[in-house]
Design an enzyme around this catalytic site. Structure first.
Site, PDB file in Angstrom:
ATOM      1  CE1 TYR A 264       0.352   2.079   4.299  1.00  0.00           C
ATOM      2  CE2 TYR A 264       0.882  -0.253   4.225  1.00  0.00           C
ATOM      3  CZ  TYR A 264       1.303   1.008   4.697  1.00  0.00           C
ATOM      4  OH  TYR A 264       2.232   1.185   6.171  1.00  0.00           O
ATOM      5  CG  PHE A 274       0.337   9.889   4.603  1.00  0.00           C
ATOM      6  CD1 PHE A 274      -0.294   7.861   5.597  1.00  0.00           C
ATOM      7  CD2 PHE A 274      -1.194   9.830   3.915  1.00  0.00           C
ATOM      8  CE1 PHE A 274      -1.506   6.920   5.129  1.00  0.00           C
ATOM      9  CE2 PHE A 274      -1.978   9.047   4.040  1.00  0.00           C
ATOM     10  CZ  PHE A 274      -2.289   8.503   4.179  1.00  0.00           C
ATOM     11  CG  ASP A 275       3.237   4.364   6.427  1.00  0.00           C
ATOM     12  OD1 ASP A 275       4.390   3.928   6.216  1.00  0.00           O
ATOM     13  OD2 ASP A 275       2.671   4.035   7.190  1.00  0.00           O
ATOM     14  CB  ILE A 293      -7.988   3.369  10.110  1.00  0.00           C
ATOM     15  CG1 ILE A 293      -7.742   2.992   8.910  1.00  0.00           C
ATOM     16  CG2 ILE A 293      -7.058   4.128  10.958  1.00  0.00           C
ATOM     17  CD1 ILE A 293      -6.796   4.567   8.014  1.00  0.00           C
ATOM     18  CE1 TYR A 319      -4.269   5.911  12.127  1.00  0.00           C
ATOM     19  CE2 TYR A 319      -4.275   7.368   9.827  1.00  0.00           C
ATOM     20  CZ  TYR A 319      -4.256   6.190  10.633  1.00  0.00           C
ATOM     21  OH  TYR A 319      -3.376   5.144  10.538  1.00  0.00           O
ATOM     22  CG  PHE A 335      -4.552   3.819   2.570  1.00  0.00           C
ATOM     23  CD1 PHE A 335      -3.885   4.340   3.117  1.00  0.00           C
ATOM     24  CD2 PHE A 335      -6.054   4.072   3.024  1.00  0.00           C
ATOM     25  CE1 PHE A 335      -3.516   4.298   3.945  1.00  0.00           C
ATOM     26  CE2 PHE A 335      -5.463   5.228   4.510  1.00  0.00           C
ATOM     27  CZ  PHE A 335      -4.519   5.046   5.100  1.00  0.00           C
TER      28      PHE A 335
END
Length: 365
Positions: A264, A274-275, A293, A319, A335
């Protein structure tokens, strides 16, 4: 080979954004989500004729013939979008049929009048737009309002005139180019309700054709069913949950207790990442369902091995009002997800097929 599984789990628990949330409270009953229709997009058109052409262009198009020996075709997705500071705009992304989630070209098309004549202008983006705009041709209501005319560079115009049940036209003059040894190029297009034909021609310094021309024309025909979009809404969400399915995958979805290994990448709506498990070189592996989440659970609960999709999560499914250094509070999250392997709980032990899939996804040695 299990080192890939171990590394993915440790890295996720050590701080990956999709990491299991050990502090999250047990979920409480919430209103049911319902299937939602695509919201309308309000685009201003110069006149009714330009709007008619825009409607002809809008949709999913596939090249009538393969582009190489693999059998892959070119897929063009076009949608009417609202771009700040410009009227009469559409967004187009062009992909290979075997890699729909990763367009190799993204442009804005604009219909406008010049001295009374109708023109189709193409505009390229000044910077990197891939993560921010990928898939927006399928969900134009989410096209970012941060994109403005200042982010675009006009590349060429085509003068359009009525032609049978559609329109056709060519560039009024040659445009500079540096593609494949050409120094100038011309373009033409024919647009009908069920077909688009494009032709580009590149010229060398001696004026001779170096590529394209009639032999290089590409015919696109309308396509359906190549991409599936699901929209859900709930009264306590600030906007819709959206899932774009590019590849369905094979086999059964994961069941509680199974281990799911996915690659992902996560982005904010401005395109900032961010990731990413891909940046770490190993898929993210966890036992289903996991303390994750809510939007992630919704987007992966029915995924099949090999499935590829993009998720757009309202803040309430991410979040919420919690912030961290890479995700501001109340952020919409995007995502890109690919299911690498599903390890069944009723099939314990070393699985060679699983290990091979994980190693391939990690760029094996």
């Amino acid at each position: 080979m299990n080192r890939f599984l171990t590394a993915a789990a440790v890295l996720a628990l050590a701080g990956g954004v999709v990491a299991q949330d050990e502090t999250a409270p047990e979920p409480t009953p919430m209103p049911e989500a319902t299937v939602a229709a695509a919201p309308s997009v309000d685009v201003t058109w110069p006149d009714e004729e330009s709007h008619t052409i825009a409607d002809m262009l809008t949709g999913l198009w596939e090249s009538a013939t393969p582009i190489d020996d693999t059998g892959a075709t070119i897929v063009m997705s076009v949608a009417q979008v609202d771009v700040n500071g410009v009227e009469g705009t559409l967004y187009a992304e062009v992909s290979r049929s075997d890699d729909l989630a990763n367009p190799f070209r993204q442009i804005i098309m604009r219909l406008y009048r010049f001295n009374g004549d109708l023109r189709l202008r193409t505009l390229e983006f000044r910077g990197e737009t891939g993560p921010m705009l990928a898939g927006m041709a399928h969900i134009p209501e989410r096209f970012p309002q941060t994109v403005t005319v200042d982010d675009l560079i006009a590349t060429l115009d085509i003068e359009l005139t009525p032609d049978g049940n559609g329109y056709s036209g060519t560039t009024p003059y040659a445009y500079p180019t540096r593609t494949a040894g050409a120094v100038q190029m011309t373009s033409s297009i024919t647009i009908t309700p069920d077909r688009i034909i494009t032709e580009d021609t590149g010229f060398g310094t001696n004026g001779e054709v170096v590529w394209g021309g009639p032999d290089g024309a590409v015919t696109f025909e309308r396509a359906e069913g190549m991409v599936e979009v699901t929209r859900l809404e709930r009264e306590d969400w600030s906007h819709q949950y959206i899932q774009i399915n590019y590849i369905e995958g094979e086999g059964d979805p994961p069941r509680d207790g199974d281990f799911l290994a996915l690659h992902y990448s996560g982005y904010l709506t401005d395109g900032s990442k961010f990731d990413s498990s891909r940046d770490r070189g190993a898929p993210f592996r966890y036992r289903v369902p996991g303390r994750l989440i809510e939007g992630w659970l919704m987007g992966t609960e029915d995924i099949r091995q090999g499935g590829v999709r993009r998720l757009v999560l309202p803040p309430e499914l991410g979040y919420g009002d919690r912030a961290n250094p890479s995700i501001p509070a109340n952020s919409t999250l995007m995502f890109d997800v690919e299911a690498i392997f599903i390890e069944r709980a009723d099939e314990p032990g070393e699985n060679p097929a699983e290990a091979e899939a994980i190693e391939d996804a990690a760029g094996g040695e």
